[in-house]
Design a protein around this motif. Structure first.
Motif, PDB file in Angstrom:
ATOM      1  N   GLY A 243       0.825  -1.283  -0.076  1.00  0.00           N
ATOM      2  CA  GLY A 243       0.096  -0.056   0.161  1.00  0.00           C
ATOM      3  C   GLY A 243       0.760   1.229   0.043  1.00  0.00           C
ATOM      4  O   GLY A 243       0.415   2.208  -0.107  1.00  0.00           O
ATOM      5  N   LYS A 244       2.082   1.204   0.172  1.00  0.00           N
ATOM      6  CA  LYS A 244       2.967   2.434   0.120  1.00  0.00           C
ATOM      7  C   LYS A 244       3.462   2.719  -0.947  1.00  0.00           C
ATOM      8  O   LYS A 244       4.135   1.716  -1.687  1.00  0.00           O
ATOM      9  CB  LYS A 244       4.246   2.161   1.224  1.00  0.00           C
ATOM     10  N   THR A 245       3.600   3.853  -1.699  1.00  0.00           N
ATOM     11  CA  THR A 245       3.943   4.171  -3.037  1.00  0.00           C
ATOM     12  C   THR A 245       5.473   4.250  -2.983  1.00  0.00           C
ATOM     13  O   THR A 245       5.926   5.050  -2.335  1.00  0.00           O
ATOM     14  CB  THR A 245       3.221   5.529  -3.601  1.00  0.00           C
ATOM     15  N   LEU A 246       6.001   3.475  -4.002  1.00  0.00           N
ATOM     16  CA  LEU A 246       7.565   3.449  -4.152  1.00  0.00           C
ATOM     17  C   LEU A 246       7.887   4.240  -5.222  1.00  0.00           C
ATOM     18  O   LEU A 246       9.050   5.193  -5.056  1.00  0.00           O
ATOM     19  CB  LEU A 246       7.881   1.942  -4.168  1.00  0.00           C
ATOM     20  N   LEU A 247       7.188   4.063  -6.288  1.00  0.00           N
ATOM     21  CA  LEU A 247       7.464   4.953  -7.716  1.00  0.00           C
ATOM     22  C   LEU A 247       6.513   5.443  -8.154  1.00  0.00           C
ATOM     23  O   LEU A 247       5.430   4.836  -8.033  1.00  0.00           O
ATOM     24  CB  LEU A 247       8.596   4.047  -8.625  1.00  0.00           C
ATOM     25  N   THR A 248       6.368   6.627  -9.118  1.00  0.00           N
ATOM     26  CA  THR A 248       5.323   6.919 -10.070  1.00  0.00           C
ATOM     27  C   THR A 248       5.932   6.823 -11.191  1.00  0.00           C
ATOM     28  O   THR A 248       7.074   7.380 -11.859  1.00  0.00           O
ATOM     29  CB  THR A 248       5.252   8.319  -9.600  1.00  0.00           C
ATOM     30  N   LEU A 249       5.102   6.351 -12.129  1.00  0.00           N
ATOM     31  CA  LEU A 249       5.242   5.794 -13.553  1.00  0.00           C
ATOM     32  C   LEU A 249       4.509   6.683 -14.500  1.00  0.00           C
ATOM     33  O   LEU A 249       3.153   6.643 -14.303  1.00  0.00           O
ATOM     34  CB  LEU A 249       5.490   4.348 -13.902  1.00  0.00           C
ATOM     35  N   ALA A 250       4.460   7.633 -15.450  1.00  0.00           N
ATOM     36  CA  ALA A 250       4.010   8.082 -16.409  1.00  0.00           C
ATOM     37  C   ALA A 250       4.021   7.050 -17.626  1.00  0.00           C
ATOM     38  O   ALA A 250       4.973   7.235 -18.538  1.00  0.00           O
ATOM     39  CB  ALA A 250       4.352   9.449 -16.858  1.00  0.00           C
ATOM     40  N   PRO A 251       3.002   6.554 -17.988  1.00  0.00           N
ATOM     41  CA  PRO A 251       2.999   5.430 -19.087  1.00  0.00           C
ATOM     42  C   PRO A 251       3.153   6.193 -20.285  1.00  0.00           C
ATOM     43  O   PRO A 251       2.348   7.323 -20.625  1.00  0.00           O
ATOM     44  CB  PRO A 251       1.772   4.678 -18.782  1.00  0.00           C
ATOM     45  N   ALA A 252       3.581   5.421 -21.445  1.00  0.00           N
ATOM     46  CA  ALA A 252       3.825   5.943 -22.665  1.00  0.00           C
ATOM     47  C   ALA A 252       2.510   5.509 -23.277  1.00  0.00           C
ATOM     48  O   ALA A 252       1.842   4.484 -23.073  1.00  0.00           O
ATOM     49  CB  ALA A 252       4.922   5.291 -23.444  1.00  0.00           C
ATOM     50  N   GLY A 253       2.032   6.417 -24.115  1.00  0.00           N
ATOM     51  CA  GLY A 253       0.801   6.337 -24.724  1.00  0.00           C
ATOM     52  C   GLY A 253       0.129   7.188 -25.441  1.00  0.00           C
ATOM     53  O   GLY A 253       0.812   8.553 -25.879  1.00  0.00           O
ATOM     54  N   THR A 254      -0.994   7.154 -25.771  1.00  0.00           N
ATOM     55  CA  THR A 254      -1.930   8.386 -26.514  1.00  0.00           C
ATOM     56  C   THR A 254      -1.857   9.467 -25.632  1.00  0.00           C
ATOM     57  O   THR A 254      -2.476   9.433 -24.499  1.00  0.00           O
ATOM     58  CB  THR A 254      -3.172   7.642 -26.931  1.00  0.00           C
ATOM     59  N   THR A 255      -1.746  10.770 -26.363  1.00  0.00           N
ATOM     60  CA  THR A 255      -1.958  11.811 -25.620  1.00  0.00           C
ATOM     61  C   THR A 255      -3.175  12.625 -26.238  1.00  0.00           C
ATOM     62  O   THR A 255      -3.479  12.727 -27.461  1.00  0.00           O
ATOM     63  CB  THR A 255      -0.790  12.821 -25.538  1.00  0.00           C
ATOM     64  N   GLU A 256      -3.908  13.043 -25.364  1.00  0.00           N
ATOM     65  CA  GLU A 256      -5.208  13.731 -25.804  1.00  0.00           C
ATOM     66  C   GLU A 256      -5.248  15.212 -25.074  1.00  0.00           C
ATOM     67  O   GLU A 256      -4.718  15.591 -24.084  1.00  0.00           O
ATOM     68  CB  GLU A 256      -6.474  12.990 -25.230  1.00  0.00           C
ATOM     69  N   LEU A 257      -6.191  15.781 -25.797  1.00  0.00           N
ATOM     70  CA  LEU A 257      -6.731  17.408 -25.439  1.00  0.00           C
ATOM     71  C   LEU A 257      -8.091  17.277 -25.105  1.00  0.00           C
ATOM     72  O   LEU A 257      -8.830  16.633 -25.981  1.00  0.00           O
ATOM     73  CB  LEU A 257      -6.241  18.345 -26.347  1.00  0.00           C
ATOM     74  N   ILE A 258      -8.398  17.687 -23.922  1.00  0.00           N
ATOM     75  CA  ILE A 258      -9.982  17.695 -23.573  1.00  0.00           C
ATOM     76  C   ILE A 258     -10.244  19.316 -23.453  1.00  0.00           C
ATOM     77  O   ILE A 258      -9.751  19.943 -22.794  1.00  0.00           O
ATOM     78  CB  ILE A 258     -10.255  17.114 -22.161  1.00  0.00           C
TER      79      ILE A 258
END
Length: 407
Positions: A243-258
């Protein structure tokens, strides 16, 4: 002695001057009707017109992933740094795993023992049970023959009743042994109870090994998908807890504008339309987008509709939730009749019109509007290139004679 006129009446000269003044005023008043009212005249021209819808939106890239551990353990190694790109399956963190490894080894040994026992049953227990059954069948046949002979001899008086009882007892014992051997052989055969128990033991041991190996894998925290490490919250030697966050990952993938678009522009939008966007943090740098979703629902509170734009080649400076300005091209006319929108009367109604000047007279002319952009509007029907219309701020009325303000 000169006569100055009748006292109390204007002199002839005075009356002549007054009459001339009245004629001058009347002439000036008649000039607009004779020459026409002055007005700004606009020539209908042809040109390119690009219609667009401008909006403000937010960047939405694949959601960040908070990575943690499913088991408690001391962190032995951190294999990545902040800002590093990783591929799916790359090692990120290694936990101490001696106890988990021992559990996996123990489970492996249990599986080996169970499979050996099952193999032993196939190679040894089944043949032995078959041999025991055949021996019991032979003993039963011999005991039956001995009983039948003893019974015949006892009937003729050669054997005593006691000898007959012994022969019957031996036959019963041989029969019981044969039945027991038969059950044992059936139990050891494939599908028998002992065989099924041995198979169940193998399956249980195999499941225990899978569980132990799965827990051992928990000691290796790997990238669930390709992306970039944004932050790390631990150092080697720290203790990881579930339950403790060790790392934060920003996945590669599609970028959108909303973006939220005013519902009045809904009729102008459709999927596939191109757009040009810029981040507010980098206003001089533009990137392309394309509408790939238009919400079927209208937000009743804001009177807007949500749209999403795909960014095929997102620049590296884009960040999640970054504010962007979006210019969506909704129509392009290469050779259109164009006039200023301000010259159109009732432009937002179902029957827009202009005052077109024909032979010096302003005439009301119904028109059909098309695309709009930058204060200009396309004329689809009602005017021709080269015609002149009265500017929108003029007070000229239908039927009035007009002339150019600079004429």
């Amino acid at each position: 002695m000169s006569q100055s006129g009748t006292p109390g009446r204007p002199s002839l000269r005075t009356r002549l001057l007054a009459g001339a003044l009245l004629l001058l005023v009347a002439g000036l008043a008649l000039i607009p009707s004779l020459l026409g009212e002055k007005a700004v005249l606009i020539t209908v021209d042809r040109g390119e017109l690009v219609q667009s819808v401008v909006a403000s939106g937010k960047v939405r890239s694949p959601q960040r992933m908070e990575l943690g551990s499913q088991v408690s353990g001391r962190i032995l190694k951190i294999a990545v740094r902040e800002g590093q790109s990783v591929a799916a399956g790359d090692l990120l963190l290694q936990l101490e795993a001696a106890e988990l490894q021992a559990a996996a080894d123990q489970a492996q040994a249990g599986l080996t023992q169970s499979t050996t026992r099952l193999e032993q049953m196939r190679q040894l227990a089944q043949p032995l049970a078959g041999q025991a059954l055949r021996q019991a069948e032979a003993n039963l046949a011999q005991a039956r023959r001995h009983f039948e002979r003893t019974r015949d001899l006892a009937a003729r008086g050669f054997y005593s009743p006691t000898q007959l009882d012994d022969a019957r007892r031996n036959l019963d014992v041989a029969d019981a042994q044969w039945q027991s051997a038969q059950l044992q052989a059936q139990s050891n055969q494939s599908g028998g109870s002992d065989y099924r128990l041995a198979e169940a033991a193998v399956a249980q041991a195999r499941a225990g090994l899978a569980l132990a190996r799965s827990r051992l894998d928990y000691a290796r925290i790997v990238a669930p998908r390709a992306g970039t490490i944004l932050t790390r919250h631990v150092e080697p030697g720290d203790t990881a807890q579930p339950g403790k966050t060790l790392l934060t990952l920003a996945p590669a993938g599609t970028t959108e504008l909303i973006a939220q678009i005013d519902e009045k522009n809904l009729g102008l939008l459709k999927t596939g339309q191109k757009a040009l966007a810029s981040a507010d943090a980098y206003p001089d740098r533009h990137f392309a987008g394309e509408i790939n979703f238009i919400s079927p629902a209208i937000d009743p509170l804001r009177g807007s509709v949500e749209i999403r734009l795909l960014v095929p080649e997102p620049p590296d400076y884009l960040r999640q939730e970054m504010t962007v300005s979006i210019d969506i091209e909704t129509a392009r006319r290469v050779d259109a009749l164009v006039i200023p929108l301000a010259a159109v009367r009732d432009a937002d109604s179902a029957q827009p019109w202009v005052l077109v000047v024909r032979e010096g007279i302003a005439r009301r002319q119904a028109i059909e509007l098309g695309a709009r952009s930058d204060g200009r509007v396309e004329i689809r029907r009602g005017l021709a290139a080269g015609e002149q219309i009265v500017g929108g701020q003029s007070a000229v009325r239908d039927g009035s004679r007009v002339r150019a303000a600079n004429g």
